[in-house]
Motif scaffolding. Structure first.
Motif, PDB file in Angstrom:
ATOM      1  N   GLU A  35      -7.638   7.572   4.671  1.00  0.00           N
ATOM      2  CA  GLU A  35      -7.995   8.269   5.696  1.00  0.00           C
ATOM      3  C   GLU A  35      -7.234   8.693   7.269  1.00  0.00           C
ATOM      4  O   GLU A  35      -7.164   9.831   7.426  1.00  0.00           O
ATOM      5  N   LEU A  36      -6.603   7.596   7.618  1.00  0.00           N
ATOM      6  CA  LEU A  36      -5.632   8.077   7.979  1.00  0.00           C
ATOM      7  C   LEU A  36      -4.395   8.946   7.606  1.00  0.00           C
ATOM      8  O   LEU A  36      -3.325   9.148   8.380  1.00  0.00           O
ATOM      9  N   GLY A  37      -4.341   8.906   6.640  1.00  0.00           N
ATOM     10  CA  GLY A  37      -3.185  10.390   5.795  1.00  0.00           C
ATOM     11  C   GLY A  37      -2.249   9.619   4.531  1.00  0.00           C
ATOM     12  O   GLY A  37      -3.473   8.612   3.997  1.00  0.00           O
ATOM     13  N   TRP A  38      -1.240   9.826   4.339  1.00  0.00           N
ATOM     14  CA  TRP A  38      -0.017   9.504   3.386  1.00  0.00           C
ATOM     15  C   TRP A  38       0.609   8.101   4.013  1.00  0.00           C
ATOM     16  O   TRP A  38       1.285   8.116   5.098  1.00  0.00           O
ATOM     17  N   ILE A  39       0.342   7.027   2.633  1.00  0.00           N
ATOM     18  CA  ILE A  39       0.881   5.102   3.097  1.00  0.00           C
ATOM     19  C   ILE A  39       2.257   5.432   1.843  1.00  0.00           C
ATOM     20  O   ILE A  39       2.191   5.876   1.105  1.00  0.00           O
ATOM     21  N   SER A  40       3.134   4.820   2.186  1.00  0.00           N
ATOM     22  CA  SER A  40       3.741   4.534   1.525  1.00  0.00           C
ATOM     23  C   SER A  40       4.287   3.575   1.768  1.00  0.00           C
ATOM     24  O   SER A  40       4.793   2.433   2.407  1.00  0.00           O
ATOM     25  N   ILE A  41       4.426   2.645   0.392  1.00  0.00           N
ATOM     26  CA  ILE A  41       4.440   1.065   0.749  1.00  0.00           C
ATOM     27  C   ILE A  41       5.313   0.139   0.068  1.00  0.00           C
ATOM     28  O   ILE A  41       5.225   0.871  -1.599  1.00  0.00           O
ATOM     29  N   PRO A  42       5.770  -0.260   0.118  1.00  0.00           N
ATOM     30  CA  PRO A  42       7.569  -0.494  -0.790  1.00  0.00           C
ATOM     31  C   PRO A  42       6.704  -1.690  -1.918  1.00  0.00           C
ATOM     32  O   PRO A  42       5.868  -2.791  -1.653  1.00  0.00           O
ATOM     33  N   VAL A  43       7.447  -1.788  -2.954  1.00  0.00           N
ATOM     34  CA  VAL A  43       6.835  -2.322  -4.051  1.00  0.00           C
ATOM     35  C   VAL A  43       7.444  -3.528  -4.250  1.00  0.00           C
ATOM     36  O   VAL A  43       6.710  -4.785  -4.087  1.00  0.00           O
ATOM     37  N   GLU A  44       8.336  -4.215  -3.692  1.00  0.00           N
ATOM     38  CA  GLU A  44       8.695  -5.809  -3.176  1.00  0.00           C
ATOM     39  C   GLU A  44       7.931  -6.081  -2.337  1.00  0.00           C
ATOM     40  O   GLU A  44       7.408  -7.222  -2.346  1.00  0.00           O
ATOM     41  N   LYS A  45       7.052  -5.754  -1.654  1.00  0.00           N
ATOM     42  CA  LYS A  45       5.260  -6.334  -0.709  1.00  0.00           C
ATOM     43  C   LYS A  45       4.163  -6.402  -1.496  1.00  0.00           C
ATOM     44  O   LYS A  45       3.511  -7.161  -0.405  1.00  0.00           O
ATOM     45  N   ILE A  46       3.963  -5.261  -2.612  1.00  0.00           N
ATOM     46  CA  ILE A  46       2.916  -5.152  -3.438  1.00  0.00           C
ATOM     47  C   ILE A  46       2.703  -6.715  -4.160  1.00  0.00           C
ATOM     48  O   ILE A  46       3.622  -7.397  -5.456  1.00  0.00           O
ATOM     49  N   VAL A  47       1.774  -7.612  -3.926  1.00  0.00           N
ATOM     50  CA  VAL A  47       0.576  -8.126  -4.801  1.00  0.00           C
ATOM     51  C   VAL A  47       0.230  -8.183  -5.810  1.00  0.00           C
ATOM     52  O   VAL A  47       0.547  -8.206  -7.314  1.00  0.00           O
ATOM     53  N   SER A  48      -0.523  -6.657  -5.740  1.00  0.00           N
ATOM     54  CA  SER A  48      -1.502  -5.810  -7.180  1.00  0.00           C
ATOM     55  C   SER A  48      -2.246  -5.033  -5.998  1.00  0.00           C
ATOM     56  O   SER A  48      -2.546  -4.332  -5.652  1.00  0.00           O
ATOM     57  N   ILE A  49      -2.642  -4.241  -7.269  1.00  0.00           N
ATOM     58  CA  ILE A  49      -3.374  -2.799  -7.115  1.00  0.00           C
ATOM     59  C   ILE A  49      -4.410  -2.861  -8.278  1.00  0.00           C
ATOM     60  O   ILE A  49      -4.375  -2.940  -9.609  1.00  0.00           O
ATOM     61  N   THR A  50      -5.303  -2.759  -7.293  1.00  0.00           N
ATOM     62  CA  THR A  50      -7.186  -2.574  -8.225  1.00  0.00           C
ATOM     63  C   THR A  50      -7.718  -1.345  -8.274  1.00  0.00           C
ATOM     64  O   THR A  50      -7.333  -1.061  -7.134  1.00  0.00           O
TER      65      THR A  50
END
Length: 54
Positions: A35-50
């Motif tokens: 809702e706030l726009g595009w967000i790029s998240i570094p892979v090394e910080k990701i714990v899970s995607i559901t």
């Protein structure tokens, strides 16, 4: 995980949880449209995607 592209997901990181439409999965980052726009998240910080229910 590629099945989630175009769907609303929750991305859990070591810092916070992001919710938005999964746009791209790259080697170094994942991009979502929230809702706030595009967000790029570094892979090394990701714990899970559901997939977000409902």
């Amino acid at each position: 995980m590629l099945d989630f592209i175009g769907k609303t997901v929750e991305v859990l990181t070591i810092d916070t949880t992001y919710t938005g439409k999964l746009v791209e999965i790259g080697e170094t980052e994942v991009s979502i449209e929230s809702e706030l726009g595009w967000i790029s998240i570094p892979v090394e910080k990701i714990v899970s995607i559901t997939e977000k229910e409902g």
